[in-house]
Design an enzyme around this catalytic site. Structure first.
Site, PDB file in Angstrom:
ATOM      1  N   GLU A  49       5.755  -3.483   1.008  1.00 30.97           N
ATOM      2  CA  GLU A  49       5.864  -3.172  -0.421  1.00 30.97           C
ATOM      3  C   GLU A  49       5.025  -1.908  -0.623  1.00 30.97           C
ATOM      4  O   GLU A  49       3.816  -1.963  -0.756  1.00 30.97           O
ATOM      5  CB  GLU A  49       5.347  -4.367  -1.221  1.00 30.97           C
ATOM      6  CG  GLU A  49       5.925  -4.453  -2.596  1.00 30.97           C
ATOM      7  CD  GLU A  49       5.026  -3.781  -3.588  1.00 30.97           C
ATOM      8  OE1 GLU A  49       5.323  -2.607  -3.913  1.00 30.97           O
ATOM      9  OE2 GLU A  49       4.048  -4.390  -4.011  1.00 30.97           O
ATOM     10  N   GLY A  52       0.834  -1.202   0.000  1.00 29.58           N
ATOM     11  CA  GLY A  52       0.000   0.000   0.000  1.00 29.58           C
ATOM     12  C   GLY A  52       0.865   1.247   0.000  1.00 29.58           C
ATOM     13  O   GLY A  52       2.026   1.211  -0.433  1.00 29.58           O
ATOM     14  N   SER A  53       0.303   2.323   0.521  1.00 35.51           N
ATOM     15  CA  SER A  53       1.011   3.603   0.473  1.00 35.51           C
ATOM     16  C   SER A  53       2.151   3.631   1.489  1.00 35.51           C
ATOM     17  O   SER A  53       2.156   2.877   2.472  1.00 35.51           O
ATOM     18  CB  SER A  53       0.041   4.743   0.790  1.00 35.51           C
ATOM     19  OG  SER A  53      -0.376   4.623   2.135  1.00 35.51           O
ATOM     20  N   CYS A  71       2.032  -0.114  -8.558  1.00 35.44           N
ATOM     21  CA  CYS A  71       3.165   0.424  -7.797  1.00 35.44           C
ATOM     22  C   CYS A  71       4.403   0.482  -8.671  1.00 35.44           C
ATOM     23  O   CYS A  71       5.331   1.237  -8.402  1.00 35.44           O
ATOM     24  CB  CYS A  71       3.404  -0.379  -6.532  1.00 35.44           C
ATOM     25  SG  CYS A  71       3.590  -2.109  -6.862  1.00 35.44           S
TER      26      CYS A  71
HETATM   27  C1  UN1 Z   1       1.573  -3.668  -7.366  1.00 32.52           C
HETATM   28  O1  UN1 Z   1       1.230  -2.765  -8.144  1.00 32.52           O
HETATM   29  O2  UN1 Z   1       1.302  -3.597  -6.145  1.00 32.52           O
HETATM   30  O3  UN1 Z   1       5.271  -5.866 -11.555  1.00 32.52           O
HETATM   31  C2  UN1 Z   1       2.206  -4.923  -7.791  1.00 32.52           C
HETATM   32  C3  UN1 Z   1       4.068  -5.640 -11.684  1.00 32.52           C
HETATM   33  C4  UN1 Z   1       3.104  -6.635 -11.101  1.00 32.52           C
HETATM   34  C5  UN1 Z   1       2.842  -6.371  -9.674  1.00 32.52           C
HETATM   35  C6  UN1 Z   1       2.533  -4.995  -9.264  1.00 32.52           C
HETATM   36  N1  UN1 Z   1       3.648  -7.950 -11.250  1.00 32.52           N
HETATM   37  O4  UN1 Z   1       3.650  -4.647 -12.232  1.00 32.52           O
END
Ligand code: UN1
Length: 500
Positions: A255, A233-234, A289
């Protein structure tokens, strides 16, 4: 509305939740309409879930790891069978296009396959002892109940990366999904329960879903019976979790935010760059992310790259994520739209030149479809250094590769990064210790769309955790160092004499 929500919910075995009439309102970003109102877990229910999870852990850790792998193999099988239905629900609830909804379920299947193999490979080391007739070794043991906190943008895959590993490692799981995407979590739980029935001997409550808001998460994070917290998350949320977890010495796998850059060198294949940037910056409406948020382009190819990107940004098809034609779906909600607009305003104040960013389509007053924005920036100002979870790509110019790498690294986040070059010295420098400071550094592909086989996560404000492939499984187990004496003497380490 034209969407057959009931059909999608029924196909996922969760049509009944529509009748709950609880306080948590669930909307689809596709049209902005409310599609469910769910009950939330009370403090007493959260407490009960922790007790159940402890009991499940006590039983599960006795099951041999390859047998635990069999449960995850069945999960992969059920996900294969349910891929279309779950992929549609992911699209409906998170707003990502169907291709990406299906891709997300595929990512779950892939991590299940990985974890099944892993269940026979939870290896420890044998270590040479300095003492005669002694052996040292490392053993890996299950940790305990693992709390998995997931975000709206990967509502089910992130659970799978964590849960598939945690389960083969012998941990029980408590899942707190985003309040914005609880239906996908309930659908996965229905699949999981089917898997447990097929498996036969899984303890009750091996994986539990707790639907709730902040209080529910806070209660779980503070609970000393949960030794491991994996949260996506954030950065703000991660900082709050890390503070509480540190007080009770819980392990965390965080993460958090990313502010991922791509460097375009003079020797880059520009046609490939444009295709890679299109997916990495606009895909998932900029809500990964790993989304590409900054493009650092060499001055000699800058005008050419911008012109090609402007062209692609004008043509990209924006619309219902459930329609095969769409390439970009909606933002998750109004707050995301407002954040995008404040960021664009701030960028203009800093001298940025914006193209795109306007709201498009007439899908409904509460649906937020936007044209992705390109913003030419005179410098890497504060707003560029900040992660805005929306399709904004900041463009920066560079002269020397050292400058470009300094820009790449000159942000608080450290998740993912890329270089586009035909020059192997530039590529190798970028992936070396002197190059990108991110957890992921790619060459000639964008920063997003990582495969499950690698360890996934990043440095600095991204939180430092690693999930998914490589040896990330070690994060879900505790390590014991064992020294075994098979002789009848008792030599002490460090040559200490202590005879009685
Ligand atoms: C996320 O956005 O929290 O590498 C994970 C990627 C994906 C996972 C993103 N396998 O864009």
């Amino acid at each position: 509305m034209s969407l057959d929500i009931n059909k999608i919910l029924s196909a996922n075995g969760i049509a009944a939740v529509i009748r709950q009439d609880g306080p948590l309102k669930v909307f689809t970003p596709v049209s902005g309409e409310q599609i469910a109102s769910l009950n939330v877990a009370s403090a007493a229910e959260v407490e009960q879930a922790v007790i159940t999870s402890q009991a499940a852990f006590a039983a599960w850790r006795k099951v041999p790891a390859p047998r635990r792998g069999e449960l995850v193999r069945l999960l992969g099988e059920e996900l294969r069978a349910g891929k279309d239905a779950l992929g549609q629900l992911v699209s409906l609830e998170s707003g990502k296009i169907l291709q990406e909804g299906l891709g997300e379920v595929q990512e779950m299947i892939d991590i299940c396959d990985f974890a099944v193999g892993l269940s026979r490979q939870l290896y420890g080391l044998n270590i040479a002892s300095e003492r005669p007739h002694h052996r040292m070794m490392e053993s890996w043991h299950p940790m305990g109940p693992c709390l998995v906190v997931t975000a709206f943008n990967f509502p089910v895959a992130v659970w799978a990366w964590n849960a598939a590993l945690a389960l083969v490692c012998g941990d029980s799981v408590i899942w707190k999904p985003s309040e914005k995407t609880p239906l996908t979590a309930l659908a996965v739980q229905a699949i999981f329960e089917r898997v447990c029935t097929r498996f036969g001997a899984a303890p009750a409550g091996l994986n539990q879903v707790l639907i709730g808001g902040r209080e529910c998460g806070e209660q779980l994070v503070a609970d000393a019976r949960i030794p491991l917290i994996s949260a996506t998350g954030s950065t703000r949320m991660g900082r709050a979790i890390a503070g509480v977890a540190a007080q009770r010495f819980a392990r965390t796998i965080l993460e958090l935010g990313g502010n991922n850059a791509g460097i375009v060198c003079p020797s880059a294949d520009l046609d490939l760059v444009v295709r890679a940037v299109a997916f990495a910056a606009m895909g998932t409406a900029g809500q990964r992310c790993t989304t590409l948020r900054r493009l650092i382009v060499h001055a000699s190819v800058y005008d050419q790259v911008i012109a090609a990107l402007k062209n692609v940004y004008q043509q990209v098809r924006i619309g219902s994520p459930l329609s095969k034609d769409s390439m970009i779906g909606p933002l998750i909600d109004k707050a995301a739209f407002d954040a995008m607009h404040s960021a664009l305003e701030a960028a203009v104040k800093d001298g940025g030149k914006v193209s795109g960013g306007e709201r498009v389509t007439d899908a409904g007053a509460h649906a937020y479809y936007v044209r992705p924005a390109l913003v030419e920036m005179p410098a890497q100002t504060d707003i560029v250094r900040h992660e805005t979870f929306a399709p904004i790509l900041y463009l920066l110019k560079y002269e020397t590769l050292e400058q470009a790498i300094a820009l790449n690294n000159g942000v608080p986040q450290g998740l993912s990064s890329s270089i586009f070059t035909g020059n192997m010295r530039e590529a190798e420098l970028f992936v070396s210790a002197l190059g990108s400071d991110c957890g992921i550094a790619n060459v000639n592909i964008g920063p997003s769309g990582a495969e499950i086989g690698g360890a996934f996560g990043g440095e600095k404000e991204t939180g430092g955790g690693r999930e998914s492939g490589s040896d990330a499984w070690k994060g879900y187990m505790r390590r014991a160092t064992n020294t075994i004496n098979y002789g009848s003497d008792l030599p002490l380490a460090q040559g200490i004499e202590f005879s009685v």
